[in-house]
Enzyme design. Structure first.
Site, PDB file in Angstrom:
ATOM      1  N   CYS A  16       0.818  -1.224   0.000  1.00  0.00           N
ATOM      2  CA  CYS A  16       0.000   0.000   0.000  1.00  0.00           C
ATOM      3  C   CYS A  16       0.853   1.275   0.000  1.00  0.00           C
ATOM      4  O   CYS A  16       0.336   2.356  -0.258  1.00  0.00           O
ATOM      5  CB  CYS A  16      -0.946  -0.002   1.188  1.00  0.00           C
ATOM      6  SG  CYS A  16      -1.936  -1.488   1.275  1.00  0.00           S
TER       7      CYS A  16
ATOM      8  N   ASN B  11     -10.295  -0.549   0.315  1.00  0.00           N
ATOM      9  CA  ASN B  11      -8.846  -0.366   0.346  1.00  0.00           C
ATOM     10  C   ASN B  11      -8.271  -0.945  -0.955  1.00  0.00           C
ATOM     11  O   ASN B  11      -8.288  -2.158  -1.146  1.00  0.00           O
ATOM     12  CB  ASN B  11      -8.301  -1.099   1.578  1.00  0.00           C
ATOM     13  CG  ASN B  11      -6.792  -1.060   1.664  1.00  0.00           C
ATOM     14  OD1 ASN B  11      -6.105  -0.691   0.720  1.00  0.00           O
ATOM     15  ND2 ASN B  11      -6.272  -1.468   2.812  1.00  0.00           N
TER      16      ASN B  11
ATOM     17  N   HIS C 283      -3.523   7.001   2.478  1.00  0.00           N
ATOM     18  CA  HIS C 283      -3.960   5.668   2.054  1.00  0.00           C
ATOM     19  C   HIS C 283      -5.335   5.360   2.665  1.00  0.00           C
ATOM     20  O   HIS C 283      -5.560   5.576   3.860  1.00  0.00           O
ATOM     21  CB  HIS C 283      -2.915   4.646   2.516  1.00  0.00           C
ATOM     22  CG  HIS C 283      -3.342   3.234   2.326  1.00  0.00           C
ATOM     23  ND1 HIS C 283      -3.896   2.781   1.142  1.00  0.00           N
ATOM     24  CD2 HIS C 283      -3.303   2.159   3.163  1.00  0.00           C
ATOM     25  CE1 HIS C 283      -4.180   1.497   1.266  1.00  0.00           C
ATOM     26  NE2 HIS C 283      -3.833   1.107   2.477  1.00  0.00           N
TER      27      HIS C 283
END
Ligand code: UT7
Length: 320
Positions: free
Chosen positions: A111, A277, A247
């Site tokens: 990520c 996500n 994020h």
């Protein structure tokens, strides 16, 4: 000399999966997912993979930047879910764009991948080695998800985001990147194959594993820390930052970061309600959304920050 983002693009598969859809395959419900994560739905790839999403996002970024793909010197694809071990997905992007001058390779930092890739091309640009770069974050974690594990399968979505970056007098100001391999096991996906003719093991398909609470604690501490680091390095007052593009893992992580940084939540745009996500795609996907909505103006100070498997984290302060 630094580098400036001159165009953005993003792509998500057409198929939308709602929380109610997931409640049909695992014991969960819309209320739990929304209240614990902020996620309402996500896009899931059906007959496509990471490279296709990366190509689509890349085409849109190149078009938005108004450049010829042949101007690209380097294409860096940040992904932890490539379709193939090799060739690199970045090479598939290069071929699809006809960016024949560009060197192309993948980078794996989960990520944090887009931040790591952005910072890497910036180093090449600052060194005078390259002038124009394409940075992509793309992940198709749905193919690495155990769809019977409610602890992870409700969290992720598939997508790609991209940015064209070019040498300029202003743009990326300061950056920070970090890794802590000791904590790696809290968020992992084992190798897809560990068998060969000597060890007699059967090749396996691996699934993602996550200790959610450990990752949560890490994120809540690390995100404000690295945001403060890039601001201090630039001697910039936090009040002068327009947006913190973090994020998109969990709205509670974003809220906790806002509280620790003593900044209003309005400065923290979020889109995990619609995408979940999306791992390496999450930061450029949100940045592209802000760009296309006309919410970014030349001269705006923006902080980008990502965190994830590795464990890894990264942040950048950019002037738009
Ligand atoms: O980008 C990669 C980085 N990843 C992240 O940033 C994720 C960070 N972690 C998180 O966002 C949160 O830890 C989660 C959203 C993953 C979990 O939230 P939590 O508040 O930490 O929940 P929990 O793991 O403590 O679980 C609470 C309860 C448990 O039940 P019991 O033991 O209290 O009876 C779980 O079994 O919720 C249960 N649970 C669920 N219930 C309904 C776990 N997943 C689900 C679910 N639906 N999908």
């Amino acid at each position: 000399m630094t580098s400036r983002i001159i165009g953005t693009g993003s792509y998500a598969p057409a198929q939308v999966v709602t929380n109610d859809d997931l409640a049909k395959i695992v014991e969960t419900n819309d209320e739990w997912i929304r209240s614990r994560t902020g996620i309402g739905e996500r896009h899931i790839a059906v007959d496509e993979g990471t490279s296709h999403m990366a190509v689509e996002a890349a085409k849109r970024a190149v078009e938005n930047a108004g450049i010829d793909p042949k101007e690209l010197d380097i294409i860096l694809l940040a992904t932890s879910s490539p379709d193939n071990c090799f060739p690199a997905g970045a090479c598939e992007v290069q071929a699809a764009l006809g960016a024949e001058r560009a060197v192309a390779y993948d980078l794996s930092a989960a990520c944090s991948g887009f931040l790591f890739a952005l910072n890497t091309v910036n180093a090449f640009i600052q060194a005078g080695i390259y002038r124009t770069a394409l940075v992509i974050g793309a992940d198709c974690l749905s193919k690495l998800t155990d769809w019977s594990d409610r602890g992870t399968c409700v969290l992720f979505g598939d997508a790609a985001g991209a940015a064209v970056v070019q040498a300029a007098d202003s743009g990326l100001k300061t950056m920070v990147m970090g890794s802590d391999g000791v904590k790696g096991p809290v968020l992992s996906c084992v190798a897809r194959s560990e068998g060969n003719f000597l060890n007699g093991k059967t090749p396996q398909l691996g699934y993602m594993y996550m200790n959610g609470q450990e990752v949560f604690k890490f994120a809540v501490k690390k995100v404000p820390e690295c945001v403060n680091q890039v601001l201090e390095a630039a001697d910039m007052d936090i009040e002068d930052v327009k947006y913190f593009v973090l994020h998109q893992a969990n709205y509670r992580i974003v809220e906790a970061a806002a509280r620790r940084l003593k900044q209003p939540i309005e400065k923290f745009p979020m889109n995990m309600d619609r995408y979940g996500n999306t791992s390496g795609a999450s930061v450029p996907l949100l940045l592209d959304e802000l760009n296309r909505e006309g919410r970014l103006e030349r001269g705006d100070q923006i902080v980008l920050a990502g965190f994830g498997a590795g464990l890894t984290w990264g942040a950048a302060l950019i002037e738009w």
